[in-house]
Write a protein that holds these residues in place. Structure first.
Motif, PDB file in Angstrom:
ATOM      1  N   ARG A 176      33.807  43.183  36.149  1.00 35.56           N
ATOM      2  CA  ARG A 176      34.946  44.020  35.774  1.00 35.56           C
ATOM      3  C   ARG A 176      34.478  45.334  35.146  1.00 35.56           C
ATOM      4  NH1 ARG A 176      38.354  40.229  32.105  1.00 35.56           N
ATOM      5  NH2 ARG A 176      36.468  38.949  32.145  1.00 35.56           N
ATOM      6  N   ILE A 177      33.436  45.257  34.325  1.00 39.73           N
ATOM      7  CA  ILE A 177      32.900  46.473  33.712  1.00 39.73           C
ATOM      8  C   ILE A 177      32.294  47.393  34.768  1.00 39.73           C
ATOM      9  CG2 ILE A 177      31.109  47.361  32.175  1.00 39.73           C
ATOM     10  CD1 ILE A 177      31.569  44.938  30.391  1.00 39.73           C
TER      11      ILE A 177
ATOM     12  N   PHE B 177      35.101  49.004  36.601  1.00 40.99           N
ATOM     13  CA  PHE B 177      35.743  50.034  35.784  1.00 40.99           C
ATOM     14  C   PHE B 177      34.905  51.308  35.748  1.00 40.99           C
ATOM     15  CE2 PHE B 177      36.037  52.079  31.581  1.00 40.99           C
ATOM     16  CZ  PHE B 177      37.352  52.533  31.653  1.00 40.99           C
TER      17      PHE B 177
ATOM     18  N   GLN C  82      50.294  47.400  31.999  1.00 38.30           N
ATOM     19  CA  GLN C  82      49.967  48.652  32.680  1.00 38.30           C
ATOM     20  C   GLN C  82      51.095  49.675  32.540  1.00 38.30           C
ATOM     21  OE1 GLN C  82      47.332  49.854  33.890  1.00 38.30           O
ATOM     22  NE2 GLN C  82      46.042  48.344  34.881  1.00 38.30           N
TER      23      GLN C  82
ATOM     24  N   TYR D  31      50.107  41.502  33.365  1.00 38.49           N
ATOM     25  CA  TYR D  31      49.244  42.626  33.743  1.00 38.49           C
ATOM     26  C   TYR D  31      50.068  43.873  34.018  1.00 38.49           C
ATOM     27  CZ  TYR D  31      46.075  45.457  36.611  1.00 38.49           C
ATOM     28  OH  TYR D  31      45.330  46.480  37.138  1.00 38.49           O
TER      29      TYR D  31
ATOM     30  N   LEU E 183      42.514  40.513  33.818  1.00 40.47           N
ATOM     31  CA  LEU E 183      42.038  40.234  35.169  1.00 40.47           C
ATOM     32  C   LEU E 183      41.089  39.045  35.191  1.00 40.47           C
ATOM     33  CD1 LEU E 183      41.292  43.908  36.280  1.00 40.47           C
ATOM     34  CD2 LEU E 183      43.352  42.565  36.750  1.00 40.47           C
TER      35      LEU E 183
ATOM     36  N   ALA F 245      40.944  51.049  30.273  1.00 39.68           N
ATOM     37  CA  ALA F 245      40.066  49.882  30.123  1.00 39.68           C
ATOM     38  C   ALA F 245      40.790  48.658  29.578  1.00 39.68           C
ATOM     39  CB  ALA F 245      38.890  50.230  29.208  1.00 39.68           C
TER      40      ALA F 245
ATOM     41  N   LEU G  98      42.454  47.603  40.907  1.00 38.75           N
ATOM     42  CA  LEU G  98      41.819  46.558  40.088  1.00 38.75           C
ATOM     43  C   LEU G  98      42.430  45.194  40.368  1.00 38.75           C
ATOM     44  CD1 LEU G  98      41.305  48.157  36.552  1.00 38.75           C
ATOM     45  CD2 LEU G  98      39.620  47.793  38.367  1.00 38.75           C
TER      46      LEU G  98
ATOM     47  N   LEU H 270      41.737  45.416  31.628  1.00 41.71           N
ATOM     48  CA  LEU H 270      40.667  44.587  32.188  1.00 41.71           C
ATOM     49  C   LEU H 270      40.710  43.166  31.640  1.00 41.71           C
ATOM     50  CD1 LEU H 270      37.633  47.072  32.095  1.00 41.71           C
ATOM     51  CD2 LEU H 270      38.975  46.387  34.087  1.00 41.71           C
TER      52      LEU H 270
END
Length: 205
Positions: A88-89, A92, A47, A43, A81, A75, A31, A78
């Motif tokens: 992005r969706i 994903f 994560q 980020y 980002l 999710a 991603l 996201l």
């Protein structure tokens, strides 16, 4: 307190870390490679924190709960980002389909090697060597799949320098749709799906 600590079993958490932790890191890299994070440090901190939550609590979740909460955990980052929300969706959703199909070979190997339709924690203890091979297969397929996903995603999903993102031609490439698996018998597919979902998304206790 001492009794509670003495009864703590670290084995399930190590298994989750070995399987789910590695695949989640590869997913996170993919991603970030397509949609550069707004704040790189934020980020990766998020994560890593979510992976630790997954590792700590997943052994206590039911398979259904694991699939639901695991998807939410994947999710959440996201929001860190860059790129349009639609892109992005799409990325994903596509990544979840790809992850599912990348996990099928692991389930097939597990069923063939052990004869067990479900990859429960009890069965992984009994067939530890087979489980370790399964993890290697799982990580390899995930890595190759998401390497190709990044190649395609950078061309089709990443926005221009102006910040606007478009899906080229308005169509998601076939490679992002996952495709179908037609080479396996229905029984093998059913068993493999059960093993994949049971082992990496929702191990039974």
């Amino acid at each position: 307190m001492t009794g509670a600590i003495g009864q703590f079993d670290i084995f399930p958490h190590l298994m989750v870390l070995a399987s789910g932790g590695s695949s989640n890191l590869i997913y996170a890299w993919a991603l970030a490679a397509i949609f550069p994070p707004k704040q790189v440090w934020a980020y990766w901190v998020l994560q890593c924190a979510l992976i630790m939550v997954f590792v700590i609590f997943k052994p206590y979740w039911s398979p259904e709960c694991t699939i639901f909460l695991g998807t939410i955990i994947l999710a959440i980052p996201l929001v860190c980002l860059s790129g349009s929300l639609v892109a992005r969706i799409v990325a994903f959703a596509s990544s979840q389909v790809l992850m599912f199909f990348a996990e099928l070979p692991c389930g097939l190997y597990w069923v063939a090697a052990t004869g067990a339709p479900v990859m429960s924690m009890e069965m992984t203890r009994i067939h530890l060597s087979d489980y370790l091979v399964t993890i290697i297969i799982h990580t390899t397929f995930i890595a190759v799949t998401f390497f190709l996903f990044v190649k395609v995603g950078r061309k089709c999903l990443r926005g221009s320098q102006s910040g606007k993102t478009s899906l080229q031609g308005g169509v998601v490439p076939d490679s992002l749709r996952g495709g179908g698996v037609h080479l396996l018998s229905r029984g093998s597919v059913r068993a493999a799906v059960g093993a994949a979902l049971g082992g990496f998304r929702g191990c039974e206790r």
